[in-house]
Design a protein around this motif. Structure first.
Motif, PDB file in Angstrom:
ATOM      1  N   ARG A 121      -6.170  -5.627  -5.316  1.00 35.49           N
ATOM      2  CA  ARG A 121      -7.321  -4.721  -5.447  1.00 35.49           C
ATOM      3  C   ARG A 121      -7.410  -3.789  -4.240  1.00 35.49           C
ATOM      4  O   ARG A 121      -7.660  -2.593  -4.379  1.00 35.49           O
ATOM      5  N   ARG A 122      -7.167  -4.344  -3.042  1.00 33.78           N
ATOM      6  CA  ARG A 122      -7.195  -3.511  -1.832  1.00 33.78           C
ATOM      7  C   ARG A 122      -6.114  -2.432  -1.901  1.00 33.78           C
ATOM      8  O   ARG A 122      -6.330  -1.287  -1.542  1.00 33.78           O
ATOM      9  N   VAL A 123      -4.927  -2.845  -2.361  1.00 31.07           N
ATOM     10  CA  VAL A 123      -3.798  -1.903  -2.466  1.00 31.07           C
ATOM     11  C   VAL A 123      -4.171  -0.762  -3.414  1.00 31.07           C
ATOM     12  O   VAL A 123      -3.946   0.418  -3.120  1.00 31.07           O
ATOM     13  N   ILE A 124      -4.759  -1.100  -4.542  1.00 33.05           N
ATOM     14  CA  ILE A 124      -5.132  -0.085  -5.545  1.00 33.05           C
ATOM     15  C   ILE A 124      -6.223   0.830  -4.989  1.00 33.05           C
ATOM     16  O   ILE A 124      -6.138   2.060  -5.077  1.00 33.05           O
ATOM     17  N   GLU A 125      -7.242   0.235  -4.381  1.00 32.15           N
ATOM     18  CA  GLU A 125      -8.367   1.045  -3.893  1.00 32.15           C
ATOM     19  C   GLU A 125      -7.934   1.942  -2.735  1.00 32.15           C
ATOM     20  O   GLU A 125      -8.398   3.082  -2.620  1.00 32.15           O
ATOM     21  N   LYS A 126      -7.041   1.448  -1.884  1.00 36.04           N
ATOM     22  CA  LYS A 126      -6.580   2.286  -0.767  1.00 36.04           C
ATOM     23  C   LYS A 126      -5.741   3.459  -1.264  1.00 36.04           C
ATOM     24  O   LYS A 126      -5.527   4.424  -0.543  1.00 36.04           O
ATOM     25  N   ASN A 127      -5.267   3.372  -2.510  1.00 37.77           N
ATOM     26  CA  ASN A 127      -4.531   4.487  -3.114  1.00 37.77           C
ATOM     27  C   ASN A 127      -5.413   5.317  -4.039  1.00 37.77           C
ATOM     28  O   ASN A 127      -4.907   6.062  -4.883  1.00 37.77           O
ATOM     29  N   GLY A 128      -6.724   5.165  -3.884  1.00 40.80           N
ATOM     30  CA  GLY A 128      -7.645   6.011  -4.628  1.00 40.80           C
ATOM     31  C   GLY A 128      -8.070   5.458  -5.976  1.00 40.80           C
ATOM     32  O   GLY A 128      -8.657   6.190  -6.777  1.00 40.80           O
ATOM     33  N   LEU A 140       3.328   6.119  -7.152  1.00 41.95           N
ATOM     34  CA  LEU A 140       2.507   7.087  -7.884  1.00 41.95           C
ATOM     35  C   LEU A 140       3.222   8.434  -7.973  1.00 41.95           C
ATOM     36  O   LEU A 140       3.131   9.127  -8.989  1.00 41.95           O
ATOM     37  N   GLU A 141       3.959   8.784  -6.911  1.00 44.20           N
ATOM     38  CA  GLU A 141       4.762  10.031  -6.964  1.00 44.20           C
ATOM     39  C   GLU A 141       5.827   9.897  -8.039  1.00 44.20           C
ATOM     40  O   GLU A 141       6.072  10.820  -8.818  1.00 44.20           O
ATOM     41  N   ARG A 142       6.494   8.747  -8.081  1.00 45.23           N
ATOM     42  CA  ARG A 142       7.534   8.527  -9.097  1.00 45.23           C
ATOM     43  C   ARG A 142       6.924   8.565 -10.501  1.00 45.23           C
ATOM     44  O   ARG A 142       7.498   9.126 -11.427  1.00 45.23           O
ATOM     45  N   ALA A 143       5.746   7.957 -10.632  1.00 46.65           N
ATOM     46  CA  ALA A 143       5.097   7.920 -11.945  1.00 46.65           C
ATOM     47  C   ALA A 143       4.829   9.336 -12.443  1.00 46.65           C
ATOM     48  O   ALA A 143       5.027   9.645 -13.622  1.00 46.65           O
ATOM     49  N   ARG A 144       4.402  10.206 -11.521  1.00 45.88           N
ATOM     50  CA  ARG A 144       4.142  11.605 -11.913  1.00 45.88           C
ATOM     51  C   ARG A 144       5.422  12.248 -12.425  1.00 45.88           C
ATOM     52  O   ARG A 144       5.399  13.023 -13.375  1.00 45.88           O
ATOM     53  N   ARG A 149      -2.142  10.489 -14.588  1.00 40.62           N
ATOM     54  CA  ARG A 149      -3.325   9.641 -14.378  1.00 40.62           C
ATOM     55  C   ARG A 149      -2.873   8.212 -14.682  1.00 40.62           C
ATOM     56  O   ARG A 149      -2.526   7.896 -15.829  1.00 40.62           O
ATOM     57  N   ALA A 150      -2.850   7.378 -13.636  1.00 43.81           N
ATOM     58  CA  ALA A 150      -2.236   6.059 -13.800  1.00 43.81           C
ATOM     59  C   ALA A 150      -3.287   4.959 -13.920  1.00 43.81           C
ATOM     60  O   ALA A 150      -4.260   4.926 -13.159  1.00 43.81           O
ATOM     61  N   THR A 167       0.836  -1.198   0.000  1.00 46.81           N
ATOM     62  CA  THR A 167       0.000   0.000   0.000  1.00 46.81           C
ATOM     63  C   THR A 167       0.876   1.255   0.000  1.00 46.81           C
ATOM     64  O   THR A 167       0.685   2.178  -0.792  1.00 46.81           O
ATOM     65  N   ARG A 168       1.869   1.277   0.866  1.00 48.91           N
ATOM     66  CA  ARG A 168       2.776   2.430   0.947  1.00 48.91           C
ATOM     67  C   ARG A 168       3.679   2.503  -0.290  1.00 48.91           C
ATOM     68  O   ARG A 168       3.957   3.591  -0.810  1.00 48.91           O
ATOM     69  N   MET A 169       4.111   1.321  -0.776  1.00 51.25           N
ATOM     70  CA  MET A 169       4.996   1.299  -1.947  1.00 51.25           C
ATOM     71  C   MET A 169       4.276   1.886  -3.164  1.00 51.25           C
ATOM     72  O   MET A 169       4.864   2.660  -3.927  1.00 51.25           O
ATOM     73  N   LEU A 170       2.996   1.548  -3.342  1.00 47.08           N
ATOM     74  CA  LEU A 170       2.261   2.115  -4.483  1.00 47.08           C
ATOM     75  C   LEU A 170       2.090   3.619  -4.307  1.00 47.08           C
ATOM     76  O   LEU A 170       2.200   4.374  -5.283  1.00 47.08           O
ATOM     77  N   GLU A 171       1.828   4.064  -3.076  1.00 48.40           N
ATOM     78  CA  GLU A 171       1.697   5.518  -2.826  1.00 48.40           C
ATOM     79  C   GLU A 171       2.970   6.233  -3.300  1.00 48.40           C
ATOM     80  O   GLU A 171       2.905   7.242  -4.019  1.00 48.40           O
TER      81      GLU A 171
END
Ligand code: COA
Length: 164
Positions: free
Chosen positions: A141-148, A118-122, A128-129, A111-115
């Protein structure tokens, strides 16, 4: 559980985590029953293995950046940012792929790694990822949804989510 003295960070692949990378990935492959052959050459010449991954490179027909999620000597997982999409990636794969190796799962790391990813992706121009996962992959799915992540639609076998 092992106590991490430093919060994990996303870094470019580094030889500094050689042992934990190899043992973590081997544990993961054995648990999932996937191929372990690639670990032989990786362990014989880890410098070359890292050198092939520590810079932006074309993979899946698009430019991509590999990050490792690391706390001091501990390797926890990998996240890949794809800078653009192909028609294939728009259905399966999306902009960001990731895994956390088995010993570090279920501790909130993905969850934190994806957060952070997403900063790196920007930074790579992905404001918009797109993320995809199969419906049975409830943890992802939980990881993705918890990141919006907002569910778009299912294409083929993959659920598609947009973040941003
Ligand atoms: C998907 C994956 C990255 C999740 O990593 P993780 O570090 O365990 O995830 P987190 O600890 O951040 O957990 C996220 C959520 O999933 C839940 N979860 C994690 N593993 C679970 C499991 N095996 N069963 C049920 N729920 C699970 C967690 O409880 C958490 O939910 P909550 O916040 O509601 O409590 C990891 O399982 C993995 O690497 N799987 C293989 C590769 C993969 O599927 N990658 C994604 C491809 S789309």
């Amino acid at each position: 559980m092992i106590t991490l003295s430093e919060p994990p960070r996303l870094v470019r692949p580094t030889t500094a985590v050689r042992t934990s990378y190899l043992t973590g990935e081997q544990a993961d492959c054995l648990l999932r029953g996937t191929d372990t052959d690639w670990l032989g050459p990786a362990s014989e010449d880890f410098d070359a293995f890292v050198a092939a991954r520590d810079h932006d490179k074309e993979r899946w027909d698009v430019m991509s950046t590999v990050y490792w999620y690391v706390s001091e000597e501990h390797y926890l997982g990998t996240l890949v940012v794809r800078h653009t999409l192909t028609p294939e990636l728009a259905v399966d794969g999306g902009h960001i792929g990731y895994h956390v190796v088995a010993p570090w799962r279920r501790q909130g790391h993905a969850t934190r790694m994806l957060e952070l990813g997403l900063e790196r992706a920007r930074e790579h121009g992905v404001s918009r990822a797109l993320l995809t996962c199969v419906p049975s992959n409830e943890p992802s799915r939980r990881v993705i949804e918890k990141n919006g992540g907002a569910l778009d639609e299912q294409l083929g076998n993959e659920l598609r989510f947009w973040i941003g």
